[in-house]
Design an enzyme around this catalytic site. Structure first.
Site: not given
Ligand code: ZN
Length: 326
Positions: A249, A196
């Protein structure tokens, strides 16, 4: 004048021929639909920066999941917005918390008809808006792990299928796997937000989930968008810790990492096409500058072509509708 013997246009002559030779397929079965549920809410609230996305009261959850399920989408990803926040995010692992109530209600109503995935993070629940617990002036990794594990166990008790840690704390997959197993939830799977990135594409989500950090930023825990080797280390570490599905992501600016993950590892790969990606398309479509359906289709196909097995997307419902028609 000599022609090349290979004429690639031969396989583009008719729509049926193009269908036959299509390399990448997209189905509603590839999609995961995010759902926002807010505690003590009476009616649905529109998310200003994400056209057509709403925060739902608990009472509306069954209707929403019914719509998603009827469209042939196999999974939802739940995010909760609590009424009360504190420094340690205690409502995140409360058995009467908003996410826990939503999971339990959906499970009761839908049985095994939909895969219930739930976000495991602290930022919606902490007064600081950070994804971990603050000690001194730092986000304390190992204290945060205990809380993330508690959230996962509380969601498992309510019947979640898959927990989805997004806090980017080191060791989060191991901590959660161990806690789930110790409590008898060996069948609950983990889809980690493995790589992420620290991204500006998340800002509309912070409107939706009320989770913007009150100070500082997330640079000490999210992956720098400049580093692909580091992203692969994140994925590998999660696999070593026992993750079931890895995630890259955001998606669109990170297609190279989706491809790299697909090539390197034999594990299901999810991509999260995030709120900023959605808002860019919606904003331009609302101005009439682009065709929303055509652009959405092209984006989702590109994420599949890059190697994703499944896509978390705010376009899930609209894409399922056009996929049903085609
Ligand atoms: Zn978070």
């Amino acid at each position: 004048m000599s022609f090349p013997t290979r004429r690639l246009r031969r396989l583009r002559t008719t729509s049926k021929m193009r269908e036959l030779t299509q390399e990448t397929r997209l189905s509603m079965k590839d999609l995961i639909c995010p759902v926002f549920v807010q505690e003590d809410l009476k009616t649905r609230i529109k998310v200003e920066s994400m056209s057509e996305i709403e925060r739902l009261p608990l009472e509306d959850i069954n209707d929403e999941v019914g719509t998603i399920s009827d469209l042939g989408i196999p999974a939802i990803m739940l995010f909760g917005i609590p009424s009360k926040k504190d420094e340690v995010g205690s409502s995140s692992f409360d058995d009467n918390g908003i996410v826990q109530k939503a999971i339990s209600q959906i499970r009761k109503n839908f049985g095994d008809k939909i895969v219930i995935m739930a976000d495991v993070c602290l930022c919606q629940f902490t007064s600081t808006g950070h994804c971990g617990i603050i000690k001194g002036n730092k986000i304390d990794n190992d204290t945060s792990l205990d809380t993330l594990a508690k959230i996962a166990v509380s969601q498992a008790k309510m019947g979640v299928d898959t927990v989805s840690p997004s806090a980017m704390m080191d060791g989060q997959v191991y901590a959660i796997r161990k806690a789930l197993d110790d409590n008898g939830f060996t069948d609950v799977s983990i889809m980690s937000h493995s790589a992420k990135h620290r991204s500006s594409f998340y800002s509309p989500f912070r409107d939706a989930a009320e989770c913007a950090p009150k100070f500082g930023d997330r640079k000490t825990y999210q992956v720098p968008f400049t580093n692909s080797r580091e992203a692969m280390m994140e994925v590998e570490t999660d696999i070593n810790e026992g993750v079931d599905i890895v995630m890259i992501k955001p998606a669109l600016s990170y297609l190279d990492l989706i491809t790299e993950t697909r090539k390197r590892f034999n594990i299901p790969v999810a991509a999260y096409s995030v709120s900023g990606e959605y808002a860019l398309v919606k904003g331009a479509a609302m101005q009439g500058w682009i065709n929303e359906k055509d652009i959405t289709e092209e984006i989702l196909y590109s994420i599949k072509r890059a190697g994703a097995d499944m896509i978390v997307t705010y376009f899930a419902k609209s894409a399922a509708r056009f996929l049903q028609e085609s």
